[in-house]
Design an enzyme around this catalytic site. Structure first.
Site, PDB file in Angstrom:
ATOM      1  N   GLU A  82     -10.519  40.009  -5.829  1.00 47.80           N
ATOM      2  CA  GLU A  82     -10.338  39.983  -7.279  1.00 47.80           C
ATOM      3  C   GLU A  82     -11.466  39.098  -7.786  1.00 47.80           C
ATOM      4  OE1 GLU A  82      -8.314  41.526  -9.316  1.00 47.80           O
ATOM      5  OE2 GLU A  82      -7.210  42.579  -7.733  1.00 47.80           O
ATOM      6  N   GLU A 134     -19.571  29.852  -7.678  1.00 48.51           N
ATOM      7  CA  GLU A 134     -18.550  29.164  -8.487  1.00 48.51           C
ATOM      8  C   GLU A 134     -17.719  28.182  -7.672  1.00 48.51           C
ATOM      9  OE1 GLU A 134     -16.378  31.322 -11.374  1.00 48.51           O
ATOM     10  OE2 GLU A 134     -18.025  32.686 -11.794  1.00 48.51           O
ATOM     11  N   TYR A 158      -9.820  31.783  -9.853  1.00 48.13           N
ATOM     12  CA  TYR A 158     -10.729  32.658  -9.085  1.00 48.13           C
ATOM     13  C   TYR A 158     -11.559  31.838  -8.108  1.00 48.13           C
ATOM     14  CZ  TYR A 158     -15.079  35.073  -8.030  1.00 48.13           C
ATOM     15  OH  TYR A 158     -16.179  35.586  -7.368  1.00 48.13           O
ATOM     16  N   SER A 161      -9.652  30.309  -5.292  1.00 45.56           N
ATOM     17  CA  SER A 161      -9.244  31.259  -4.243  1.00 45.56           C
ATOM     18  C   SER A 161     -10.438  31.652  -3.380  1.00 45.56           C
ATOM     19  CB  SER A 161      -8.578  32.501  -4.861  1.00 45.56           C
ATOM     20  OG  SER A 161      -9.511  33.264  -5.608  1.00 45.56           O
ATOM     21  N   LYS A 162     -11.625  31.756  -3.971  1.00 49.53           N
ATOM     22  CA  LYS A 162     -12.821  32.051  -3.174  1.00 49.53           C
ATOM     23  C   LYS A 162     -13.156  30.853  -2.281  1.00 49.53           C
ATOM     24  CE  LYS A 162     -15.205  35.209  -3.216  1.00 49.53           C
ATOM     25  NZ  LYS A 162     -15.200  36.491  -2.463  1.00 49.53           N
ATOM     26  N   ASN A 257     -25.812  32.038 -22.168  1.00 50.27           N
ATOM     27  CA  ASN A 257     -25.160  33.315 -22.483  1.00 50.27           C
ATOM     28  C   ASN A 257     -25.710  33.903 -23.783  1.00 50.27           C
ATOM     29  OD1 ASN A 257     -23.574  33.052 -20.229  1.00 50.27           O
ATOM     30  ND2 ASN A 257     -21.833  32.144 -21.325  1.00 50.27           N
ATOM     31  N   ARG A 289     -13.418  30.189 -23.182  1.00 45.57           N
ATOM     32  CA  ARG A 289     -12.621  30.377 -21.957  1.00 45.57           C
ATOM     33  C   ARG A 289     -12.044  29.018 -21.539  1.00 45.57           C
ATOM     34  NH1 ARG A 289     -16.081  32.706 -16.962  1.00 45.57           N
ATOM     35  NH2 ARG A 289     -15.438  34.734 -17.747  1.00 45.57           N
TER      36      ARG A 289
HETATM   37  P1  NAD Z   1     -15.507  43.998  -8.109  1.00 46.03           P
HETATM   38  O1  NAD Z   1     -14.306  43.437  -8.770  1.00 46.03           O
HETATM   39  O2  NAD Z   1     -16.430  44.881  -8.879  1.00 46.03           O
HETATM   40  O3  NAD Z   1     -15.071  44.844  -6.825  1.00 46.03           O
HETATM   41  C1  NAD Z   1     -14.091  44.381  -5.936  1.00 46.03           C
HETATM   42  C2  NAD Z   1     -13.714  45.535  -5.011  1.00 46.03           C
HETATM   43  O4  NAD Z   1     -12.727  45.048  -4.093  1.00 46.03           O
HETATM   44  C3  NAD Z   1     -13.093  46.733  -5.741  1.00 46.03           C
HETATM   45  O5  NAD Z   1     -13.632  47.936  -5.241  1.00 46.03           O
HETATM   46  C4  NAD Z   1     -11.613  46.632  -5.425  1.00 46.03           C
HETATM   47  O6  NAD Z   1     -10.940  47.886  -5.404  1.00 46.03           O
HETATM   48  C5  NAD Z   1     -11.654  45.997  -4.035  1.00 46.03           C
HETATM   49  N1  NAD Z   1     -10.413  45.269  -3.722  1.00 46.03           N
HETATM   50  C6  NAD Z   1      -9.764  44.376  -4.511  1.00 46.03           C
HETATM   51  N2  NAD Z   1      -8.645  43.958  -3.889  1.00 46.03           N
HETATM   52  C7  NAD Z   1      -8.602  44.572  -2.676  1.00 46.03           C
HETATM   53  C8  NAD Z   1      -7.709  44.513  -1.571  1.00 46.03           C
HETATM   54  N3  NAD Z   1      -6.599  43.763  -1.612  1.00 46.03           N
HETATM   55  N4  NAD Z   1      -7.980  45.259  -0.486  1.00 46.03           N
HETATM   56  C9  NAD Z   1      -9.091  46.056  -0.433  1.00 46.03           C
HETATM   57  N5  NAD Z   1      -9.963  46.165  -1.468  1.00 46.03           N
HETATM   58  C10 NAD Z   1      -9.731  45.414  -2.561  1.00 46.03           C
HETATM   59  O7  NAD Z   1     -16.277  42.752  -7.493  1.00 46.03           O
HETATM   60  P2  NAD Z   1     -17.847  42.497  -7.324  1.00 46.03           P
HETATM   61  O8  NAD Z   1     -18.365  41.939  -8.559  1.00 46.03           O
HETATM   62  O9  NAD Z   1     -18.439  43.705  -6.727  1.00 46.03           O
HETATM   63  O10 NAD Z   1     -17.804  41.322  -6.241  1.00 46.03           O
HETATM   64  C11 NAD Z   1     -17.801  41.607  -4.848  1.00 46.03           C
HETATM   65  C12 NAD Z   1     -17.750  40.307  -4.090  1.00 46.03           C
HETATM   66  O11 NAD Z   1     -18.877  39.507  -4.435  1.00 46.03           O
HETATM   67  C13 NAD Z   1     -16.526  39.458  -4.408  1.00 46.03           C
HETATM   68  O12 NAD Z   1     -16.082  38.863  -3.222  1.00 46.03           O
HETATM   69  C14 NAD Z   1     -17.045  38.412  -5.388  1.00 46.03           C
HETATM   70  O13 NAD Z   1     -16.288  37.222  -5.282  1.00 46.03           O
HETATM   71  C15 NAD Z   1     -18.449  38.238  -4.890  1.00 46.03           C
HETATM   72  N6  NAD Z   1     -19.443  37.808  -5.891  1.00 46.03           N
HETATM   73  C16 NAD Z   1     -19.561  38.483  -7.071  1.00 46.03           C
HETATM   74  C17 NAD Z   1     -20.563  38.115  -7.971  1.00 46.03           C
HETATM   75  C18 NAD Z   1     -20.763  38.827  -9.282  1.00 46.03           C
HETATM   76  O14 NAD Z   1     -21.577  38.390 -10.104  1.00 46.03           O
HETATM   77  N7  NAD Z   1     -20.089  39.938  -9.535  1.00 46.03           N
HETATM   78  C19 NAD Z   1     -21.431  37.050  -7.659  1.00 46.03           C
HETATM   79  C20 NAD Z   1     -21.262  36.384  -6.434  1.00 46.03           C
HETATM   80  C21 NAD Z   1     -20.279  36.772  -5.556  1.00 46.03           C
HETATM   81  O1  DAU Z   2     -21.380  33.028 -10.543  1.00 44.87           O
HETATM   82  C1  DAU Z   2     -20.902  34.122  -9.815  1.00 44.87           C
HETATM   83  C2  DAU Z   2     -19.721  34.730 -10.523  1.00 44.87           C
HETATM   84  O2  DAU Z   2     -20.238  35.402 -11.667  1.00 44.87           O
HETATM   85  C3  DAU Z   2     -18.928  35.684  -9.657  1.00 44.87           C
HETATM   86  O3  DAU Z   2     -18.363  34.982  -8.583  1.00 44.87           O
HETATM   87  C4  DAU Z   2     -17.824  36.373 -10.472  1.00 44.87           C
HETATM   88  O4  DAU Z   2     -17.163  37.336  -9.674  1.00 44.87           O
HETATM   89  C5  DAU Z   2     -18.472  37.057 -11.652  1.00 44.87           C
HETATM   90  O5  DAU Z   2     -17.474  37.636 -12.464  1.00 44.87           O
HETATM   91  C6  DAU Z   2     -19.293  36.058 -12.464  1.00 44.87           C
HETATM   92  O6  DAU Z   2     -18.436  35.084 -13.106  1.00 44.87           O
HETATM   93  P1  DAU Z   2     -18.684  34.620 -14.608  1.00 44.87           P
HETATM   94  O7  DAU Z   2     -17.431  34.083 -15.169  1.00 44.87           O
HETATM   95  O8  DAU Z   2     -19.898  33.763 -14.715  1.00 44.87           O
HETATM   96  O9  DAU Z   2     -19.068  36.072 -15.240  1.00 44.87           O
HETATM   97  P2  DAU Z   2     -18.651  36.777 -16.620  1.00 44.87           P
HETATM   98  O10 DAU Z   2     -19.514  37.999 -16.740  1.00 44.87           O
HETATM   99  O11 DAU Z   2     -17.192  36.930 -16.765  1.00 44.87           O
HETATM  100  O12 DAU Z   2     -19.150  35.727 -17.697  1.00 44.87           O
HETATM  101  C7  DAU Z   2     -20.508  35.298 -17.752  1.00 44.87           C
HETATM  102  C8  DAU Z   2     -20.599  34.230 -18.832  1.00 44.87           C
HETATM  103  O13 DAU Z   2     -20.392  34.870 -20.105  1.00 44.87           O
HETATM  104  C9  DAU Z   2     -19.528  33.170 -18.731  1.00 44.87           C
HETATM  105  O14 DAU Z   2     -20.082  31.926 -19.115  1.00 44.87           O
HETATM  106  C10 DAU Z   2     -18.464  33.612 -19.717  1.00 44.87           C
HETATM  107  C11 DAU Z   2     -19.273  34.326 -20.785  1.00 44.87           C
HETATM  108  N1  DAU Z   2     -18.584  35.441 -21.474  1.00 44.87           N
HETATM  109  C12 DAU Z   2     -17.985  36.397 -20.723  1.00 44.87           C
HETATM  110  C13 DAU Z   2     -17.329  37.459 -21.316  1.00 44.87           C
HETATM  111  C14 DAU Z   2     -16.630  38.493 -20.482  1.00 44.87           C
HETATM  112  C15 DAU Z   2     -18.609  35.537 -22.858  1.00 44.87           C
HETATM  113  O15 DAU Z   2     -19.193  34.661 -23.548  1.00 44.87           O
HETATM  114  N2  DAU Z   2     -17.968  36.571 -23.442  1.00 44.87           N
HETATM  115  C16 DAU Z   2     -17.296  37.540 -22.735  1.00 44.87           C
HETATM  116  O16 DAU Z   2     -16.706  38.438 -23.360  1.00 44.87           O
END
Ligand code: NAD
Ligand code: DAU
Length: 356
Positions: A82, A134, A158, A161-162, A257, A289
């Protein structure tokens, strides 16, 4: 073969697509298909014999153990999670279940499988855990960026948990010798990004004529990395990372942002101009937030020095490609913006007040 958990999500799908574009080693994608998982992200692999898809929950240790026995992968790459901070604030329970318990069950299944491997395969095996910057908490403007030795100080359900999942991975290496690798990456952006996150939300809201919600003053800082650069870094870590080590991944690209939102509006004004005015007119500052981390920044010198990785995209080139991808993929956008997505938008944004 390699296993990829969460391979139908944003980063996982980009990783699977990149992997199979660059080599012929088969991939088994294991994904629960939550609201964030989308098989349309992998539609180009539908009849590709190198790709297998299994729908499953990482908490289902027996199913995962059976798949390991059946396919004998040389690595498990763990992306499933998640991942949205705002959802973790409104409903933390699934974050504990998936990110902590799920990682525990994956580690248990993998440990049992790994123990039985012949010695050559055993030493070559890797469990690569994809984590986030994070876990290190928040920085002030003067602080140096997060390095691999920065103490953990997660601030949201979040990130907590990570952090817990990172500690479990660390303990399985230290206690049982499981060959693990952990990556802690900054904010990604690019194709297939679910529009609950800032960049795709701004692009899709702008085009739909909706408000562009900026939390608080918009001066929070994130270090943005193009998703394919993250995927390339993970491939480097898998290939040559030292077992038991962690690697920070980032783009040396800190942006507020508000500056990100302005740049997106400028790009849209250029690529798809409105009849009247600028997309900037749609910006609205709303309630912040809770517990919002002020600044993230990554010191990526370890992965650069040890593994020779560097990002290929600048923020300008990566963001332009991203906006162009969203402009060219209305079908994908419309599909993910239906059903549960609308309920989420209502829950998250309908009661927010003007912030400044
Ligand atoms: P996302 O939410 O787009 O995708 C998560 C995927 O995991 C989905 O396909 C979902 O169906 C699957 N999933 C969720 N719960 C599950 C479960 N119980 N069993 C099996 N599959 C499950 O996430 P993302 O942005 O692609 O992030 C992927 C990984 O990278 C995560 O571990 C996240 O913490 C990490 N990460 C994300 C970012 C970012 O900016 N998005 C940055 C750094 C690290
Ligand atoms: O840093 C890595 C992380 O980046 C990942 O581990 C997370 O999975 C990923 O979701 C992301 O987390 P953030 O909270 O930084 O990303 P998000 O896109 O939700 O938000 C980026 C910034 O923008 C944050 O400071 C909150 C702000 N924001 C976000 C949304 C959704 C806004 O100002 N308005 C919004 O509507």
């Amino acid at each position: 073969m390699i296993f990829v958990t969460g391979g139908a999500g944003f980063i996982g799908a980009n990783f699977v697509l990149d992997w199979l574009a660059q080599c012929d080693e088969p991939v088994l994608t294991y994904d629960k298909l939550t609201y964030a998982g989308n098989l349309n992200n992998l539609v180009s692999l539908r009849s590709d014999p190198r790709h297998f898809f299994v729908q499953g929950d990482i908490n289902d240790q027996d199913q995962f153990a059976q798949l390991l026995e059946q396919h004998q992968p040389r690595a498990v790459l763990h992306f499933a999670a998640e991942s949205h901070v705002d959802r973790s604030i409104l409903g933390p329970a699934t974050f504990v279940t998936t990110n902590i318990n799920g990682t525990f069950h994956l580690l248990e299944a993998t440990k049992t499988y790994w123990h039985k491997l012949p010695s050559t395969e055993k030493s070559a095996f890797r469990f690569l855990h994809v984590s986030t910057d994070e876990v290190y908490g928040t920085l002030s403007a003067e602080d140096p960026p997060f390095s691999e030795t920065t103490p953990y100080a997660p601030n949201s359900p979040y990130s907590a948990s990570k952090a817990a999942s990172d500690h479990l991975v660390r303990s399985y290496h230290h206690t049982y010798g499981l060959p693990t690798l952990t990556t802690n990456c900054s904010n990604n952006y690019g194709a297939y990004h679910f529009p609950e996150k800032l960049i795709p939300l701004i692009i899709t809201n702008a085009r739909a004529g909706k408000e562009l919600p900026v939390y608080g003053d918009g001066q929070q800082v994130r270090d943005w990395l193009y998703v394919n650069d993250h995927c390339a870094a993970i491939r480097r870590v898998l290939a040559d990372g030292r077992s038991g080590e962690t690697y920070n991944i980032g783009g040396w690209n800190e942006q507020t942002n508000l500056s990100v939102v302005h740049t997106l509006c400028n790009l849209l004004d250029e690529l798809q101009p409105k009849k009247n005015g600028s997309y900037r007119d749609q910006i609205r500052h709303i309630t912040d937030r809770p517990g919002h981390d002020r600044r993230y920044a990554i010191d990526a010198r370890k992965i650069e020095r040890e593994l020779g990785w560097k990002p290929a995209e600048t923020f300008e080139t990566g963001l332009k490609k991203t906006v162009e991808w969203y402009l060219a993929n209305d079908v994908w956008v419309n599909q993910v913006q239906s059903g549960d997505y609308l309920k989420w938008v209502d829950l998250q944004y309908s009661n927010k007040t003007e912030a400044i």
